[in-house]
Design an enzyme around this catalytic site. Structure first.
Site, PDB file in Angstrom:
ATOM      1  N   GLN A  71      18.468   9.229  26.446  1.00  0.00           N
ATOM      2  CA  GLN A  71      19.536   8.682  25.607  1.00  0.00           C
ATOM      3  C   GLN A  71      19.429   9.292  24.213  1.00  0.00           C
ATOM      4  O   GLN A  71      18.328   9.415  23.665  1.00  0.00           O
ATOM      5  CB  GLN A  71      19.411   7.167  25.530  1.00  0.00           C
ATOM      6  N   ARG A  75      21.540  13.613  17.285  1.00  0.00           N
ATOM      7  CA  ARG A  75      20.443  14.589  17.217  1.00  0.00           C
ATOM      8  C   ARG A  75      20.731  15.775  18.132  1.00  0.00           C
ATOM      9  O   ARG A  75      19.899  16.157  18.957  1.00  0.00           O
ATOM     10  CB  ARG A  75      19.123  13.932  17.631  1.00  0.00           C
ATOM     11  N   ASN A 100      25.331   8.578  23.127  1.00  0.00           N
ATOM     12  CA  ASN A 100      25.694   7.370  22.385  1.00  0.00           C
ATOM     13  C   ASN A 100      26.444   7.649  21.083  1.00  0.00           C
ATOM     14  O   ASN A 100      26.674   6.725  20.307  1.00  0.00           O
ATOM     15  CB  ASN A 100      24.436   6.539  22.074  1.00  0.00           C
ATOM     16  N   ASP A 150      12.475   9.535  25.214  1.00  0.00           N
ATOM     17  CA  ASP A 150      13.248   9.392  23.982  1.00  0.00           C
ATOM     18  C   ASP A 150      13.702  10.760  23.489  1.00  0.00           C
ATOM     19  O   ASP A 150      13.075  11.786  23.793  1.00  0.00           O
ATOM     20  CB  ASP A 150      12.408   8.701  22.907  1.00  0.00           C
ATOM     21  N   ASP A 151      14.762  10.764  22.684  1.00  0.00           N
ATOM     22  CA  ASP A 151      15.359  12.033  22.259  1.00  0.00           C
ATOM     23  C   ASP A 151      14.633  12.704  21.103  1.00  0.00           C
ATOM     24  O   ASP A 151      15.148  13.662  20.520  1.00  0.00           O
ATOM     25  CB  ASP A 151      16.833  11.841  21.905  1.00  0.00           C
ATOM     26  N   ASP A 245      12.700  -1.878  26.320  1.00  0.00           N
ATOM     27  CA  ASP A 245      11.455  -1.478  26.963  1.00  0.00           C
ATOM     28  C   ASP A 245      10.535  -2.674  27.198  1.00  0.00           C
ATOM     29  O   ASP A 245       9.864  -2.766  28.233  1.00  0.00           O
ATOM     30  CB  ASP A 245      10.744  -0.399  26.142  1.00  0.00           C
TER      31      ASP A 245
END
EC number: 2.4.1.223
Length: 330
Positions: A71, A75, A100, A150-151, A245
């Site tokens: 996700q 970025r 997103n 994570d991105d 999470d």
């Protein structure tokens, strides 16, 4: 004798003529075949790559490969770098990017222009910027294993290969690189705590009760299980834009009746947040982050009317250390 020699000449001449005729026929056939081939529709390189990929994937079971779900928000530069890195990971079946950035087009055309790529990347444009968007049951998901990253996180290929082999042995648990714990107090209120590797000789090490899903493998069936949770769980995540999470650890621990995750010690895992040009910082930088996550733990205990999280001190390492006994925080 001279007469007999002269009589043999016509036969030799005939043989030469037959040979020449055969060569002409073969040449004509080759020219015709070449012309027919030119009339056939050309097969582009990307289509050939897709065909080879499909043939390769058909030879693997769903336990032998995994799908990467990432996700991202604001970025793009870092996303492209990470996608390029993860393309080389063995057993990766597909990448699903949860986009997103509401109102901004996903960079699928830009990514495809940099190809062809061996692993397909699917961009899922979202209608709302929700933390729990990454926990959808995506129709493109075809593997039992999900690698969620994570991105801003780059995990080395050897670490991923090793962790995936561990997950194949424990497919009902989260197998990941970032452990955390809940801490109970005398008042009955829980707080969210980090995990500290302790020095050798000081015992069997610290304990953890959660493995964060932002750098982990888990079974794709838990995405469907998450969707069936009480509405209060989803509302908690939406209200805080956090704690999905923690909720997943609650759900899995409650479902299997044991510790939700297994900690694999990473050898080379980096946070690349400082390398992005967007200036966007992760939510964990916020001053209220730890308090918010402590709030989530207590709220989830109220929703489920129990504390399903269980402690573990097991650390699995590529170098054979069985316990979390190295002094530093993760």
């Amino acid at each position: 004798m001279r007469c007999c020699h002269i009589c043999k000449l016509p036969g030799r001449v005939m043989g030469i003529r037959v040979l020449r005729l055969s060569l002409v026929v073969i040449l004509v056939l080759l020219l015709v075949a070449g012309a027919l081939t030119a009339l056939l529709p050309s097969v582009k390189e990307d289509k050939m790559l897709m065909l080879r990929r499909e043939i390769k994937s058909q030879g693997k079971s769903t336990m032998d490969s995994f799908t990467l779900i990432m996700q991202t928000y604001n970025r793009t530069d870092l996303l492209l770098k990470l996608l390029n890195h993860y393309q080389a990971v063995p057993n990766l079946h597909k990448v699903i990017v949860v986009w997103n950035n509401i109102g901004e087009k996903a960079p699928d055309e830009l990514w495809n222009s940099l190809g062809p790529h061996p692993i397909p990347v699917i961009f899922k444009q979202q209608t709302a910027n929700r933390m729990r968007n990454r926990l959808q049951v995506f129709p493109e998901l075809e593997t039992n294993a999900v690698l969620m990253v994570d991105d801003d996180t780059l995990i080395s290929t050897p670490d991923l290969v090793f962790a995936f082999s561990v997950w194949q042995q424990f497919p009902d648990q989260i197998v990941g690189f970032v452990p955390r714990k809940h801490v109970s107090t005398s008042s009955g209120i829980y707080s969210y705590g980090s995990f500290e590797m302790q020095a050798p000789g000081s015992g069997n090490g610290d304990q953890y009760s959660m493995v964060l899903i932002g750098a982990s493998f888990f079974n794709s069936k838990y995405l469907e299980l998450f969707q069936r949770q009480p509405a209060a769980v989803h509302a908690l995540i939406d209200d805080t834009q956090n704690c999905d999470d923690i909720a997943m650890n609650f759900i899995i621990a409650k479902h299997i009746g044991k510790t939700s995750g297994i900690f694999v010690k990473p050898v080379n895992m980096d946070n690349l947040e400082k390398e992005t040009n967007s200036g966007y910082s992760g939510m964990w930088h916020r001053a209220e982050h730890a308090l918010q996550r402590s709030y989530c733990i207590n709220k989830l205990v109220n929703i489920y009317d129990s504390m399903p999280l269980r402690y573990s001190n097991i650390m699995i390492s590529q170098f054979g250390f069985p316990y979390a006994n190295y002094k530093r925080k993760i």
